[in-house]
Design a protein around this motif. Sequence first.
Motif, PDB file in Angstrom:
ATOM      1  N   LEU B 360       0.817  -1.215   0.000  1.00  0.00           N
ATOM      2  CA  LEU B 360       0.000   0.000   0.000  1.00  0.00           C
ATOM      3  C   LEU B 360       0.855   1.272   0.000  1.00  0.00           C
ATOM      4  CD1 LEU B 360      -2.897   1.039  -0.010  1.00  0.00           C
ATOM      5  CD2 LEU B 360      -2.853   1.044   2.486  1.00  0.00           C
ATOM      6  N   THR B 382      -1.486  -3.112  -5.378  1.00  0.00           N
ATOM      7  CA  THR B 382      -1.927  -2.229  -4.288  1.00  0.00           C
ATOM      8  C   THR B 382      -3.299  -2.638  -3.752  1.00  0.00           C
ATOM      9  OG1 THR B 382      -0.702  -0.409  -5.279  1.00  0.00           O
ATOM     10  CG2 THR B 382      -2.399   0.188  -3.701  1.00  0.00           C
ATOM     11  N   GLY B 383      -4.130  -3.177  -4.638  1.00  0.00           N
ATOM     12  CA  GLY B 383      -5.496  -3.528  -4.240  1.00  0.00           C
ATOM     13  C   GLY B 383      -5.594  -4.606  -3.187  1.00  0.00           C
ATOM     14  N   ILE B 384      -4.558  -5.435  -3.060  1.00  0.00           N
ATOM     15  CA  ILE B 384      -4.621  -6.524  -2.066  1.00  0.00           C
ATOM     16  C   ILE B 384      -4.479  -5.980  -0.648  1.00  0.00           C
ATOM     17  CG2 ILE B 384      -2.176  -7.169  -1.857  1.00  0.00           C
ATOM     18  CD1 ILE B 384      -3.015 -10.095  -2.001  1.00  0.00           C
ATOM     19  N   TYR B 386      -6.177  -4.016   1.054  1.00  0.00           N
ATOM     20  CA  TYR B 386      -7.381  -3.871   1.879  1.00  0.00           C
ATOM     21  C   TYR B 386      -7.820  -5.201   2.487  1.00  0.00           C
ATOM     22  CZ  TYR B 386      -6.816   0.532  -0.348  1.00  0.00           C
ATOM     23  OH  TYR B 386      -6.254   1.707  -0.761  1.00  0.00           O
ATOM     24  N   SER B 387      -7.549  -6.309   1.791  1.00  0.00           N
ATOM     25  CA  SER B 387      -7.791  -7.622   2.397  1.00  0.00           C
ATOM     26  C   SER B 387      -6.795  -7.860   3.533  1.00  0.00           C
ATOM     27  CB  SER B 387      -7.625  -8.738   1.366  1.00  0.00           C
ATOM     28  OG  SER B 387      -8.392  -8.487   0.229  1.00  0.00           O
ATOM     29  N   LEU B 389      -5.335  -5.558   5.316  1.00  0.00           N
ATOM     30  CA  LEU B 389      -5.713  -4.685   6.438  1.00  0.00           C
ATOM     31  C   LEU B 389      -6.908  -5.261   7.197  1.00  0.00           C
ATOM     32  CD1 LEU B 389      -5.232  -1.149   4.863  1.00  0.00           C
ATOM     33  CD2 LEU B 389      -4.196  -1.936   6.998  1.00  0.00           C
ATOM     34  N   GLU B 390      -7.840  -5.871   6.482  1.00  0.00           N
ATOM     35  CA  GLU B 390      -8.988  -6.472   7.166  1.00  0.00           C
ATOM     36  C   GLU B 390      -8.523  -7.632   8.047  1.00  0.00           C
ATOM     37  OE1 GLU B 390     -11.874  -5.690   7.778  1.00  0.00           O
ATOM     38  OE2 GLU B 390     -12.916  -7.537   8.331  1.00  0.00           O
ATOM     39  N   ARG B 393      -6.969  -6.116  10.983  1.00  0.00           N
ATOM     40  CA  ARG B 393      -7.988  -5.584  11.906  1.00  0.00           C
ATOM     41  C   ARG B 393      -8.547  -6.706  12.799  1.00  0.00           C
ATOM     42  NH1 ARG B 393     -13.156  -5.429  12.727  1.00  0.00           N
ATOM     43  NH2 ARG B 393     -13.600  -6.740  10.926  1.00  0.00           N
TER      44      ARG B 393
END
Lengths: 178, 400
Positions: B360, B382-384, B386-387, B389-390, B393
């Motif tokens: 990212l 870059t799109g990966i 968010y998975s 980060l989830e 989290r």
Amino acid sequence: MELRPSFQIPALIKSLTDVVLPAVDPANKLAQEQGQLIVGMLHLMAQRLPLQYRYDCVELDSYLKLAAQLAPQAARIPEAGAALAALTAAADDGRSVLAGAGVEPPALEAANQRLRAAVGALVTAAAATADDAALRAVNTAVMDHAQAQLLRERAWVALQGWEGPASGLPAVETLLVR
Amino acid sequence: MTQAVIDKNRPSPEWIAELRRRFPCETEIDRVLSRKLERRAGPPYAPVTLAQLEAGTQALLKTRLATPFTVRDCRWLSGGASKLQMAFTLDWTPPGGAPTTTPLVLRMEPSEAITETSRLREFQIIKALEGVVPVPPTYWIDAYGEHLPYPAIVYGFANGVTKPTASSSGVSGVGTFMPPEIRETLGQQFVDHLAATHRFDWQRADLSAYDRPAPGTQALEWALNHWERVWEEDAHQDVPLMRLTMAWLRRHMPPVDRISVVHGDYRLGNFLYTEADLKISAWLDWELAYLGDRHEDLSWCAKRPFGHLAEDGKTFLIGGFLSMADFVARYEKASGLKVDPLRMRYYDIFNNYKAVAIVLATGYRAPRNGKTHQDVLVAWITGIAYSLLEELRTQMAEVL
């Protein structure tokens, strides 16, 4: 959200220019020509994208002015009665939309970025506290926010397929509600 | 904190100095990260032709070989998101040997990579591990880009594939399916090589580009500084979850019980194997290697993108080979080292932080400035984030 056209389009142009187009068969004139046109169109998109919103606002404003000029003239033309009514309704709607059009997208993006940085700095600063209750409250707020934020971000890139076809992610449109 | 007003695309000397002060890390890592920032405002990556690479390789070899040689059959190699690779054939006479022909690979950095690393470290660690685990033989290095456009190493061409010929996968080996009939043979080697890497006696190796950490938490502190520095240098938008995670990681640093060579990207997709005899022929991509806690590798190779479910639809297979229980049992037997569940969890969180910093932060910054040879691929990856980060989290929700 980093995956936005202002970031993506230059990468597409560079890839096409540096890698893909030099490898296209020089004898295939159709492919050569369309490849160049794709690059040209992407350049145009990249250049105009930041201005798109402002352009649309200016255009709407100019048509509202034109409608204001036309209305009194049309009132003297009986044959234009129905058209004038439609114009008046469309102009009312247009004025309302234009009144609601606030800041431009780059300003919105910049404000988001400043706020993200400020929140991030606060989280780092708060981590130094000895007040466990206060720290827990900060952490809870950040975690709750991250859950909704990440759902939007994952839905935004769902088409890339990182989470597979059975990800169960909602359509991003359903999440873009304030 | 003044992140919003810092122009990261044109870093000032003062900002670079501040980052170096705030995030002390290994000497060579500090050098390559500082070099990255110092060069950032310069031109983007310019396409390099095979002819240029061939000429650069010849220039490098002229300084290394005393006898005539020929570089021929140059061709691009694909694979990986980080470096350029050119395969070629060398007709030459090794010192003290007879004339021979050797298939080789030139591995060169772009202007900025999704992982900014040291060719010198990569060269040294591969050479150190020759005979310990399958690695390509290393030959020469242009550590500072004196002969080639950017720093590069030359190593032997290893035969093999990264996935079954009939299998499909996504970018960088993510999503590869390993069929049942090859799992046992390759899976055992996958474990054995990891165990051998972690048991390797690095104290006697020539690893001058590696700082030697003291027992305790120094290796981990350096690693945390390394990746937080990368985040600070490259991130466009701040992510509060990353701040919260780094604070937690710093508060809960586990001391290391044994300092090992850590591969740093040990996983499916980063080794070659020959399909005829199912032998792993080479472990690749050692650029993130460092001296630290083995649990980083253990938890990294067990990540979901680097494996898949077994036929029962429930059991996750690490690397597409082994269940977690089987993997741990075999590793402990092969290495004689324990797998500590608490440290596995810690490094699982560490690895997600590191992965997000890579995809990212640098995954945005490098193509943003046109610095790589495959900006579109780096931007795609870059799109990966968010998975990841989830996942981060949910991990943080468990430990907070």
